[in-house]
Design a protein around this motif. Structure first.
Motif, PDB file in Angstrom:
ATOM      1  N   LEU A 166       0.830  -1.197   0.000  1.00  0.00           N
ATOM      2  CA  LEU A 166       0.000   0.000   0.000  1.00  0.00           C
ATOM      3  C   LEU A 166       0.872   1.257   0.000  1.00  0.00           C
ATOM      4  N   GLY A 167       1.978   1.217   0.750  1.00  0.00           N
ATOM      5  CA  GLY A 167       2.908   2.353   0.778  1.00  0.00           C
ATOM      6  C   GLY A 167       3.472   2.614  -0.612  1.00  0.00           C
ATOM      7  N   LEU A 168       3.921   1.564  -1.257  1.00  0.00           N
ATOM      8  CA  LEU A 168       4.483   1.714  -2.613  1.00  0.00           C
ATOM      9  C   LEU A 168       3.411   2.155  -3.596  1.00  0.00           C
ATOM     10  N   GLU A 169       2.215   1.652  -3.388  1.00  0.00           N
ATOM     11  CA  GLU A 169       1.091   2.027  -4.243  1.00  0.00           C
ATOM     12  C   GLU A 169       0.848   3.532  -4.148  1.00  0.00           C
ATOM     13  N   ASN A 170       0.886   4.037  -2.937  1.00  0.00           N
ATOM     14  CA  ASN A 170       0.690   5.474  -2.752  1.00  0.00           C
ATOM     15  C   ASN A 170       1.858   6.273  -3.334  1.00  0.00           C
ATOM     16  N   TYR A 171       3.021   5.661  -3.265  1.00  0.00           N
ATOM     17  CA  TYR A 171       4.188   6.304  -3.889  1.00  0.00           C
ATOM     18  C   TYR A 171       3.965   6.429  -5.403  1.00  0.00           C
TER      19      TYR A 171
ATOM     20  N   GLN B  55       3.414  14.938   1.131  1.00  0.00           N
ATOM     21  CA  GLN B  55       3.811  14.128   2.297  1.00  0.00           C
ATOM     22  C   GLN B  55       5.178  13.484   2.089  1.00  0.00           C
ATOM     23  N   LEU B  56       5.603  13.434   0.849  1.00  0.00           N
ATOM     24  CA  LEU B  56       6.862  12.729   0.565  1.00  0.00           C
ATOM     25  C   LEU B  56       8.072  13.661   0.510  1.00  0.00           C
ATOM     26  N   VAL B  57       7.849  14.941   0.823  1.00  0.00           N
ATOM     27  CA  VAL B  57       8.940  15.922   0.658  1.00  0.00           C
ATOM     28  C   VAL B  57      10.178  15.564   1.467  1.00  0.00           C
ATOM     29  N   ASN B  58       9.965  14.892   2.593  1.00  0.00           N
ATOM     30  CA  ASN B  58      11.119  14.607   3.445  1.00  0.00           C
ATOM     31  C   ASN B  58      11.842  13.310   3.092  1.00  0.00           C
ATOM     32  N   LEU B  59      11.303  12.619   2.089  1.00  0.00           N
ATOM     33  CA  LEU B  59      11.975  11.377   1.666  1.00  0.00           C
ATOM     34  C   LEU B  59      13.300  11.747   1.006  1.00  0.00           C
ATOM     35  N   LYS B  60      14.384  11.130   1.480  1.00  0.00           N
ATOM     36  CA  LYS B  60      15.718  11.491   0.977  1.00  0.00           C
ATOM     37  C   LYS B  60      15.866  11.072  -0.491  1.00  0.00           C
ATOM     38  N   PRO B  61      16.631  11.831  -1.271  1.00  0.00           N
ATOM     39  CA  PRO B  61      16.822  11.501  -2.694  1.00  0.00           C
ATOM     40  C   PRO B  61      17.314  10.070  -2.912  1.00  0.00           C
ATOM     41  N   GLU B  62      18.254   9.597  -2.057  1.00  0.00           N
ATOM     42  CA  GLU B  62      18.750   8.228  -2.280  1.00  0.00           C
ATOM     43  C   GLU B  62      17.672   7.192  -1.965  1.00  0.00           C
ATOM     44  N   GLN B  63      16.756   7.551  -1.069  1.00  0.00           N
ATOM     45  CA  GLN B  63      15.648   6.627  -0.782  1.00  0.00           C
ATOM     46  C   GLN B  63      14.659   6.594  -1.954  1.00  0.00           C
ATOM     47  N   ARG B  64      14.388   7.776  -2.520  1.00  0.00           N
ATOM     48  CA  ARG B  64      13.547   7.829  -3.724  1.00  0.00           C
ATOM     49  C   ARG B  64      14.189   7.021  -4.853  1.00  0.00           C
ATOM     50  N   ARG B  65      15.482   7.211  -4.969  1.00  0.00           N
ATOM     51  CA  ARG B  65      16.220   6.621  -6.084  1.00  0.00           C
ATOM     52  C   ARG B  65      16.121   5.094  -6.069  1.00  0.00           C
TER      53      ARG B  65
ATOM     54  N   ARG C 108      18.832  -1.134   2.517  1.00  0.00           N
ATOM     55  CA  ARG C 108      18.513   0.201   2.003  1.00  0.00           C
ATOM     56  C   ARG C 108      17.040   0.294   1.589  1.00  0.00           C
ATOM     57  N   MET C 109      16.589  -0.756   0.926  1.00  0.00           N
ATOM     58  CA  MET C 109      15.210  -0.777   0.437  1.00  0.00           C
ATOM     59  C   MET C 109      14.241  -0.783   1.615  1.00  0.00           C
ATOM     60  N   ARG C 110      14.604  -1.595   2.613  1.00  0.00           N
ATOM     61  CA  ARG C 110      13.714  -1.684   3.787  1.00  0.00           C
ATOM     62  C   ARG C 110      13.614  -0.326   4.472  1.00  0.00           C
ATOM     63  N   THR C 111      14.742   0.342   4.670  1.00  0.00           N
ATOM     64  CA  THR C 111      14.759   1.658   5.314  1.00  0.00           C
ATOM     65  C   THR C 111      13.928   2.663   4.509  1.00  0.00           C
ATOM     66  N   ALA C 112      14.121   2.649   3.194  1.00  0.00           N
ATOM     67  CA  ALA C 112      13.430   3.603   2.326  1.00  0.00           C
ATOM     68  C   ALA C 112      11.915   3.417   2.420  1.00  0.00           C
ATOM     69  N   ILE C 113      11.494   2.143   2.388  1.00  0.00           N
ATOM     70  CA  ILE C 113      10.050   1.883   2.406  1.00  0.00           C
ATOM     71  C   ILE C 113       9.459   2.184   3.788  1.00  0.00           C
ATOM     72  N   LEU C 114      10.240   1.891   4.833  1.00  0.00           N
ATOM     73  CA  LEU C 114       9.769   2.226   6.189  1.00  0.00           C
ATOM     74  C   LEU C 114       9.558   3.731   6.306  1.00  0.00           C
ATOM     75  N   GLU C 115      10.508   4.475   5.761  1.00  0.00           N
ATOM     76  CA  GLU C 115      10.433   5.934   5.787  1.00  0.00           C
ATOM     77  C   GLU C 115       9.198   6.409   4.999  1.00  0.00           C
ATOM     78  N   LEU C 116       9.033   5.790   3.843  1.00  0.00           N
ATOM     79  CA  LEU C 116       7.891   6.113   2.981  1.00  0.00           C
ATOM     80  C   LEU C 116       6.565   5.892   3.717  1.00  0.00           C
ATOM     81  N   ARG C 117       6.451   4.746   4.379  1.00  0.00           N
ATOM     82  CA  ARG C 117       5.203   4.402   5.073  1.00  0.00           C
ATOM     83  C   ARG C 117       4.943   5.364   6.238  1.00  0.00           C
ATOM     84  N   LYS C 118       6.035   5.732   6.888  1.00  0.00           N
ATOM     85  CA  LYS C 118       5.916   6.651   8.023  1.00  0.00           C
ATOM     86  C   LYS C 118       5.326   7.974   7.564  1.00  0.00           C
ATOM     87  N   MET C 119       5.805   8.456   6.421  1.00  0.00           N
ATOM     88  CA  MET C 119       5.352   9.754   5.921  1.00  0.00           C
ATOM     89  C   MET C 119       3.905   9.727   5.425  1.00  0.00           C
TER      90      MET C 119
END
Lengths: 271, 181
Positions: A47-52, B129-139, B168-179
């Motif tokens: 769901l998180g990735l989906e929202n992304y 909501q995603l503004v704080n996601l770091k560029p390397e996490q987006r990448r 790295r992927m796990r951290t990025a997605i955790l951050e994403l979900r948090k936001m």
């Protein structure tokens, strides 16, 4: 691994982002069946990735939706559809070809037509037989008519022949009804006799034809009067180069060398 | 536009399994932008991108019975189809293996320029909501989720050890979900 270890390992994130290997994918799919909390965690990650992805949405160009539905409905209109999910063993999509409904009607119509056609065949075959029989009869009649016509024509030819000399034979006192007519071909000497007016010869007797040459009777052949068919047509007798008169006598069957009972005579009128 | 019914994912899936076109229209309205965004990360040619989007939705419609609820969310299945189709199309057109994944700056401008973004979801709202996601996490998310890169390729692309990709992927997605919460 227990559920918590699985969740914290990062493998679910690899799976959700499409990075998991085939083995890892199979492993994750097994775990999510096994642990509800792992399933819940994976759902949340997805769901998180989906929202992304939704955050990075870009509207498609105008008309794209209409085009898509037009394509779907066009495909639905086709009765022959390849269903890609039906996989054969070699992995190639096996096309499923449903039988169009109207073929059933076509088949039914074909049966009806076949039955109708068979009935017509029998009917027409019977008619054909009757017609063929009738045609055969007509043919026979026609042949008979032709035969008659031919005889009549040849009789007429004799009469019309410019060389034919008619001689009437008249009955003698002993048999006044014994009348006959002959046509003598002066060019060939042929003698044709029309014996149709001669009375039938008595049983065991026969008419004999004679030519009188130099005062003496000369045999000209037997006349057939019993055969009805021949009686009514001209019969060809023996040919004579010259003769003063012709005569018919009644003789025993088979004839005689000299006439015994002359019944009809006629002199040749020299022109 | 007709008023939108809201479906739960379970309802939507059931309707689509019964080949309900209205549900498919809903699915399209809801997800076409997201899938189009994925395609446009990989494809510069907008005409080609439009063709791929159409083809992707046709596949989703025609192959819907192969979607297995137990294996994950519907959108994950849809994005996998779309991404694989895009990559296959590029390969067949001679783009070889060399894939360019554009940064999201381009798509940002597309989103803001285009007022025709469906209203069923608030793309710009989520973006904020995603503004704080770091560029390397987006990448790393972009490379894997949008680009279909493998762990090997990401390791090379980002210059990080292979073993680090997973964390790295796990951290990025955790951050994403948090936001997004």
């Amino acid at each position: 691994m227990n559920a918590q270890e699985i969740i914290s390992s990062g493998i679910l994130e690899l799976y959700a982002s499409g990075l998991a290997s085939a083995d890892e994918t199979a492993q994750v799919q097994q775990w999510i069946q096994q642990y509800p909390e792992v399933k819940a965690e994976l759902d949340d990650i997805q769901l998180g990735l989906e929202n992304y992805a939704l955050a990075h949405a870009v509207a498609p160009e105008a008309g794209a939706k209409e085009k898509l539905f037009a394509a779907i409905n066009a495909a639905a209109d086709k009765t022959i559809t390849a269903v890609p999910l039906m996989q054969t063993t070699n992995g190639v999509a096996a096309p499923v070809v449903p039988i169009k409904n109207y073929w059933k009607w076509v088949a039914a119509a074909a049966v009806v037509l076949l039955v109708g056609s068979t009935i017509l065949n029998v009917t027409y075959y019977n008619k054909y037989n009757t017609a063929a029989k009738a045609a055969e009869e007509k043919d026979a009649q026609l042949a008979a008519i032709n035969q008659k016509e031919k005889s009549a024509q040849s009789d007429l030819d004799v009469v019309n022949n410019k060389y034919s000399l008619p001689v009437n034979l008249n009955g003698q006192q002993n048999s006044p009804d014994a009348k006959a007519k002959i046509f003598w071909m002066t060019n060939t000497g042929d003698v044709m006799i029309d014996a149709s007016n001669l009375p039938d010869a008595p049983a065991g007797m026969q008419y004999q034809f004679w030519a009188i040459v130099d005062g003496k009777p000369v045999d000209g052949g037997l006349i057939i009067t019993t055969d009805k068919g021949k009686k009514y047509h001209f019969q060809k007798m023996k040919a004579f180069g010259r003769a003063e008169a012709f005569a018919i006598s009644l003789e025993k069957e088979g004839g005689n060398p000299v006439p015994t009972k002359v019944v009809s005579t006629g002199a040749v009128c020299k022109i | 536009m007709s008023p939108q019914t809201q479906y739960t994912e379970a309802e939507l899936v059931e309707l689509l399994q019964n080949r309900n076109q209205q549900a498919f229209a809903y699915l399209y309205d809801h997800y076409c932008g997201a899938l189009n965004g994925v395609i446009l990360r990989l494809v510069e040619d907008r005409e080609l991108a439009a063709d791929i989007l159409q083809e992707a939705f046709l596949k989703i419609w025609n192959n819907f019975s192969s979607y297995d609820v137990s294996k994950g969310r519907l959108f994950t299945w849809m994005i996998n189809i779309t991404r694989n189709l895009t990559i296959d199309t590029l390969r067949s057109k001679g783009y070889k293996k060399q894939r360019q994944i554009s940064g999201d700056e381009n798509t940002v401008s597309m989103v803001s320029e285009n007022s025709a973004v469906p209203e069923q979801f608030d793309a710009l709202g989520i973006r904020k909501q995603l503004v704080n996601l770091k560029p390397e996490q987006r990448r790393i998310i972009d490379l894997a989720y949008f680009g279909g890169f493998t762990q090997d390729e990401i390791s090379r692309e980002l210059g990080i050890p292979l073993g680090t990709v997973k964390t790295r992927m796990r951290t990025a997605i955790l951050e994403l979900r948090k936001m997004l919460q």
